[in-house]
Design an enzyme around this catalytic site. Structure first.
Site, short mmCIF file in Angstrom:
data_model
loop_
_atom_site.label_atom_id
_atom_site.label_comp_id
_atom_site.label_asym_id
_atom_site.label_seq_id
_atom_site.Cartn_x
_atom_site.Cartn_y
_atom_site.Cartn_z
N ASP A 107 -11.31 -4.25 -17.53
CA ASP A 107 -11.67 -5.21 -18.57
C ASP A 107 -10.40 -5.73 -19.26
O ASP A 107 -9.75 -5.01 -20.01
CB ASP A 107 -12.60 -4.53 -19.59
CG ASP A 107 -12.97 -5.44 -20.75
OD1 ASP A 107 -12.60 -6.63 -20.75
OD2 ASP A 107 -13.64 -4.95 -21.68
N HIS A 163 0.81 -1.22 0.00
CA HIS A 163 0.00 0.00 0.00
C HIS A 163 0.85 1.27 0.00
O HIS A 163 0.35 2.35 -0.32
CB HIS A 163 -0.93 -0.01 1.22
CG HIS A 163 -2.19 0.77 1.04
ND1 HIS A 163 -2.53 1.41 -0.14
CD2 HIS A 163 -3.22 1.02 1.90
CE1 HIS A 163 -3.70 2.00 0.00
NE2 HIS A 163 -4.13 1.79 1.22
#
Length: 443
Positions: free
Chosen positions: A381, A165
């Site tokens: 996608d 992170h």
């Protein structure tokens, strides 16, 4: 209770490096916001995809190739994190690569959907679809990214990911994954060029905090329940639920308060009531993660910046006050706290983090909420169409998050997975149900 059981066959993990061997070998410093203690951990998420779309071929091979190509542009992610003077973190751009795992599961996507209606967290079988081994939670001197692609029997697949992170916030993670997805779909280069520029969120010289920062108050850590006693459940709020709750607010808040502000106040109160562990005079803390990218111009953050550019907005109230005041009072306090987060607040935060030695968040009786509905998880996608679900893969006791889903009527809704001790979860659910019933009854 889940009754679904399946087996996953994993190949040996491999390191995937940049497709070009000529990426720079250098050390890049993280910002003074990036390397705070709170971010020295990994964040994990998952995507589920159906068979179909425009893609042809094997998703494992396609994503592995695209990942290698993306690392040419995002070459720091192929490096390793080192700690230097005063606990400062730097990325050593070694080009060693990220961890990639190929796997096959003897289960179909429809089986997963039948077991978890709506396919949203919590996923009782998530451990089967992620790569968690000893040392994978380490922060220094190890891969910054781990990805497991799991083929399903139906031709669909799952993509689990874990990111250190300190190198990216949620927006940055999605920016990188979109780059991989675009390259997987055959684009010649990512449409958003990455920008490092971490010095823009460094502390000033000398550091001069100009705001109070209760999010980093030096308070003792309160104990957490054991994992054996934790249960997880998702609560779904549709448009009519939010409208009904807002209907009970004063006119000046009814149209101005966001769905996140209203639901955050509801969840915080219900959770505090359910836990029953706080004295009335004991402080309860609500922390919400607010992106500073709307202030990109004032902070001079370039397009493509993928570092941590968020502030932890904190509301502190005595538990007794929180439970006895009106919902409107809680919403008002949250709105005021959010409004205080300006570019100067962000600079002040960086100053304080350096002066205090990069502390962790104040975790005494804390409830940390992230709104991930608009980050873009649901639009990544790889060539097989948008995911059935995209977002975090797991929820913990102190944290919860908002993700965009469809409710049973097919309308846009928000799901909030929550982790609580068993008895507290029953009380929490009753508090939420009671509130919604009372809201619907209002004239």
């Amino acid at each position: 209770m889940s009754t679904l059981s399946f087996t996953v066959l994993r190949r040996e993990p491999v390191l995937v490096g940049p497709a070009s061997p000529t990426t720079p070998r250098e050390k890049k410093r993280l910002s003074d916001v990036d390397d705070q203690d709170e971010l020295r951990s990994h964040v994990r998420g998952i995507f589920f995809y159906r068979r179909g779309g425009l893609a042809r071929g094997d998703p494992v091979d396609t994503i592995r190739r695209a990942l290698s190509e993306a690392l040419v542009h995002y070459y720091p992610l192929a490096g390793r994190l080192r700690e230097v003077e005063d606990r400062k973190l730097v990325v050593d751009c070694t080009g060693q690569g990220v961890t990639f795992v190929e796997a096959d599961a003897d289960v179909r996507l429809v089986d997963l959907e039948a077991d978890v209606p709506g396919l949203m967290p919590p996923f009782p079988w998530i451990e089967e679809l992620c790569f968690e081994v000893e040392g994978s939670n380490a922060v220094l001197n190890c891969p910054l990214v781990v990805i497991q692609v799991t083929r399903l029997l139906c031709g669909g697949f799952a993509v689990w990911h874990s990111f250190n992170h300190t190198v990216a916030d949620a927006t940055g993670i999605i920016q990188f994954l979109n780059a991989v997805a675009e390259l997987a779909r055959g684009l010649p280069a990512p449409t958003v060029a990455p920008a490092w520029s971490r010095e823009l969120l460094d502390a000033r010289s000398p550091p001069t905090p100009s705001f109070p920062h209760p999010e980093y108050d030096p308070v003792p850590l309160t104990p957490t329940p054991t994992e054996d006693d934790i249960v997880r459940r998702a609560f779904v709020f549709g448009p009519s639920d939010v409208a009904a709750i807002k209907k009970g607010l004063p006119p000046h808040l009814r149209d101005r308060a966001t769905s996140f502000e209203v639901l955050a106040a509801v969840l915080w109160r219900a959770r505090t009531a359910a836990l029953r562990t706080l004295r009335s005079d004991e402080e309860a803390r609500l922390v919400t993660v607010v992106s500073m990218r709307r202030h990109s111009s004032a902070l001079r953050l370039p397009d493509g910046y993928y570092g941590f550019a968020c502030a932890y907005v904190t509301v502190v109230m005595a538990a007794g006050t929180l439970l006895s005041c009106s919902l409107a009072d809680v919403v008002e306090q949250l709105r005021e706290a959010k409004a205080s987060v300006t570019p100067e607040y962000m600079r002040s935060m960086a100053d304080l983090l350096v002066l205090r030695g990069r502390p962790s968040l104040a975790r005494a009786n804390v409830f940390l909420l992230s709104d991930l509905r608009h980050v873009g998880f649901q639009r990544v996608d790889f060539g097989w169409g948008e995911p059935v679900y995209g977002g975090p893969s797991r929820v913990n006791f102190r944290n919860a998050f908002f993700v965009a889903v469809k409710n049973s009527d097919g309308a846009d809704a928000v799901a909030v997975p929550v982790a609580l001790p068993t008895m507290a979860m029953d009380k929490f659910a009753a508090e939420i149900q009671s509130l919604l019933k009372d809201s619907i009854k209002q004239p």
